[in-house]
Scaffold this motif. Structure first.
Motif, mmCIF file in Angstrom:
data_model
loop_
_atom_site.group_PDB
_atom_site.id
_atom_site.type_symbol
_atom_site.label_atom_id
_atom_site.label_comp_id
_atom_site.label_asym_id
_atom_site.label_seq_id
_atom_site.Cartn_x
_atom_site.Cartn_y
_atom_site.Cartn_z
ATOM 1 N N ARG A 107 0.826 -1.210 0.000
ATOM 2 C CA ARG A 107 0.000 0.000 0.000
ATOM 3 C C ARG A 107 0.858 1.257 0.000
ATOM 4 N NH1 ARG A 107 -2.926 1.006 4.209
ATOM 5 N NH2 ARG A 107 -2.474 -0.751 5.598
ATOM 6 N N MET A 108 1.986 1.213 0.707
ATOM 7 C CA MET A 108 2.900 2.353 0.706
ATOM 8 C C MET A 108 3.501 2.571 -0.684
ATOM 9 S SD MET A 108 4.744 1.443 4.345
ATOM 10 C CE MET A 108 5.959 2.774 4.401
ATOM 11 N N LEU A 109 3.889 1.475 -1.339
ATOM 12 C CA LEU A 109 4.439 1.577 -2.690
ATOM 13 C C LEU A 109 3.408 2.119 -3.664
ATOM 14 C CD1 LEU A 109 6.433 -1.782 -2.848
ATOM 15 C CD2 LEU A 109 7.386 0.520 -2.759
ATOM 16 N N GLU A 110 2.171 1.699 -3.502
ATOM 17 C CA GLU A 110 1.101 2.199 -4.373
ATOM 18 C C GLU A 110 0.871 3.689 -4.163
ATOM 19 O OE1 GLU A 110 -1.849 1.760 -7.350
ATOM 20 O OE2 GLU A 110 -0.246 0.426 -6.670
ATOM 21 N N ALA A 111 0.918 4.126 -2.901
ATOM 22 C CA ALA A 111 0.742 5.554 -2.605
ATOM 23 C C ALA A 111 1.877 6.373 -3.206
ATOM 24 C CB ALA A 111 0.665 5.775 -1.094
ATOM 25 N N ALA A 112 3.106 5.851 -3.127
ATOM 26 C CA ALA A 112 4.246 6.554 -3.712
ATOM 27 C C ALA A 112 4.109 6.641 -5.225
ATOM 28 C CB ALA A 112 5.541 5.847 -3.332
ATOM 29 N N LYS A 113 3.681 5.547 -5.840
ATOM 30 C CA LYS A 113 3.499 5.527 -7.296
ATOM 31 C C LYS A 113 2.426 6.514 -7.731
ATOM 32 C CE LYS A 113 2.168 2.407 -11.062
ATOM 33 N NZ LYS A 113 1.772 1.011 -11.391
ATOM 34 N N ASN A 114 1.306 6.510 -7.021
ATOM 35 C CA ASN A 114 0.193 7.384 -7.400
ATOM 36 C C ASN A 114 0.508 8.858 -7.184
ATOM 37 O OD1 ASN A 114 -1.320 5.159 -8.127
ATOM 38 N ND2 ASN A 114 -2.397 5.024 -6.170
ATOM 39 N N SER A 115 1.281 9.155 -6.143
ATOM 40 C CA SER A 115 1.582 10.552 -5.821
ATOM 41 C C SER A 115 2.751 11.094 -6.618
ATOM 42 C CB SER A 115 1.885 10.700 -4.332
ATOM 43 O OG SER A 115 3.114 10.044 -4.000
ATOM 44 N N GLY A 116 3.600 10.186 -7.116
ATOM 45 C CA GLY A 116 4.802 10.622 -7.802
ATOM 46 C C GLY A 116 5.870 11.133 -6.861
ATOM 47 N N LYS A 117 5.708 10.874 -5.570
ATOM 48 C CA LYS A 117 6.672 11.341 -4.570
ATOM 49 C C LYS A 117 7.619 10.213 -4.167
ATOM 50 C CE LYS A 117 5.075 15.440 -4.646
ATOM 51 N NZ LYS A 117 5.884 16.535 -5.229
ATOM 52 N N LEU A 118 8.757 10.590 -3.619
ATOM 53 C CA LEU A 118 9.771 9.620 -3.241
ATOM 54 C C LEU A 118 9.459 8.974 -1.896
ATOM 55 C CD1 LEU A 118 13.053 11.519 -4.225
ATOM 56 C CD2 LEU A 118 11.778 9.846 -5.572
#
Length: 383
Positions: A107-118
């Motif tokens: 879920r953390m990886l998905e949030a990073a992918k969706n937000s475009g943030k590191l």
């Protein structure tokens, strides 16, 4: 100028603060948050920070414009906190371990992918000169194929260590020494040697009957080519002597640094291969010293990545791989069986709920104190 927030004012937060303060031309700390606001206020005063204190990170999200946050809270809060900041368009550095379960990692990886943030997971031991030098030596392949790896993550913690309210339970700490101490060396192990095909492990609680979790585990990792690795995780070893040893077909190298090489006599017995030893030694010594090490080195890496000057050395994918190995150790030791990798969502240990239901509970937690009077940590003997 990047605006930084520190969430969690426990012992490890000082390492983050000191690291950011090394780069005043790149960033400034504008907020410190902790459910115990007096701890946050103490940090602000101690480091003379031009920062506002928050008690709840949701208030921080609503009232402060920040670019990057360091999440220094207990492990069971890492996923929720990190995802909230990523969804708000804020870069995240999260302390080890990345989360309490692989499901949370995903879920953390998905949030990073969706937000475009590191999303960077703290693995500060990578950012040390001996580790970088060893990594470079291994990449030369001068040793030949690796046939055996020895990982000794030896720490020592007294009985009262697990009296702190969030430690010593599967629910809040997520595991014992394998997750919260050996994570450093397991990360280095998978970074240098890659992911194995299977794990067979045992674990025990030998000295802390005030904790549900293990204080000692031993795992054997097997690779598809037949090579083996042994990983010992402990908080019962006096002296806190830690090492990683890589045995190749031609030579061995390690941290702390040691090199030895052998070639075969006619009868199969060994004799020293001094030429190869010298070659490996020269490779090791030719590597430069790091300008920034430990947390400072990783924070510098993150700051450069935010500025677009490089890729992260330790991203969320790397953090997840380390947790996957640890989860496999827990599953193998709890079920008494060999676990094949990669772990999939149908693994009984994939979710936090599955871990709580299936992990061995050695003892029940007996004590629960809010804070220790002394808020310092040790970082081990050699690494």
């Amino acid at each position: 100028m990047l605006r930084i927030a520190i969430v969690g004012a426990g012992a490890i937060s000082s390492a983050h603060i000191k690291a950011y303060l090394q780069f005043p031309e790149k960033c400034r700390i504008v907020a410190v948050c902790d459910i115990y606001s007096e701890k946050a206020e103490k940090l602000v005063a101690q480091y003379q920070l031009p920062a506002k204190v928050y008690k709840d990170y949701s208030d921080l999200l609503e009232h402060s414009e920040i670019d990057l946050v360091s999440v220094c809270t207990p492990p069971y809060t890492h996923a929720e906190t990190s995802i909230a900041f990523l969804n708000a368009g804020i870069h995240v550095v999260v302390e080890k371990p990345m989360a309490s379960s692989l499901e949370e990692c995903d879920r953390m990886l998905e949030a990073a992918k969706n937000s475009g943030k590191l999303l960077s997971v703290v693995a500060q031991n990578r950012f040390t000169t001996p580790m970088m030098k060893l990594k470079n030596v291994l990449e030369t392949r001068l040793m030949g194929p690796i046939v055996h790896t020895q990982v000794d993550s030896f720490w020592w913690r007294g009985y009262s260590y697990y009296d702190l309210w969030w430690r010593g339970t599967w629910e809040k700490e997520g595991g014992g020494c394998t997750l919260n101490h050996a994570v450093h060396h397991i990360d280095i192990f998978q970074w240098m040697n890659g992911m194995p095909a299977e794990i067979t492990a045992v674990m025990s609680n030998t000295s802390h009957d005030n904790a549900e979790v293990e204080d000692l585990s031993i795992a054997i990792a097997r690779y598809p080519d037949g090579s083996l690795a042994q990983i010992t995780s402990s908080v019962v070893h006096h002296g806190e002597e830690q090492q990683l040893i890589f045995q190749g077909k031609k030579a061995r190298v390690s941290v702390p640094w040691k090199v030895a090489a052998s070639k075969s006599k006619q009868n199969g017995f060994p004799e020293e291969d001094s030429a190869l030893e010298l070659e490996l030694q020269n490779v090791y010594e030719s590597q430069p010293e790091l300008k920034h090490e430990g947390h400072t080195g990783q924070i510098h890496d993150v700051l450069l990545a935010v500025e677009g000057e490089k890729d992260l050395l330790v991203d969320g994918i790397q953090g997840r791989r380390t947790l996957e190995l640890i989860t496999a150790i827990f599953q193998s030791a709890s079920y008494g069986e060999t676990v094949r990798l990669p772990l999939k969502p149908d693994s009984p240990f994939y979710t936090r709920e599955g871990i709580l239901e299936n992990a061995v509970h050695f003892y029940e937690k007996k004590n629960s104190i809010e804070n220790f009077a002394e808020n310092t940590i040790t970082s081990g003997g050699n690494n």
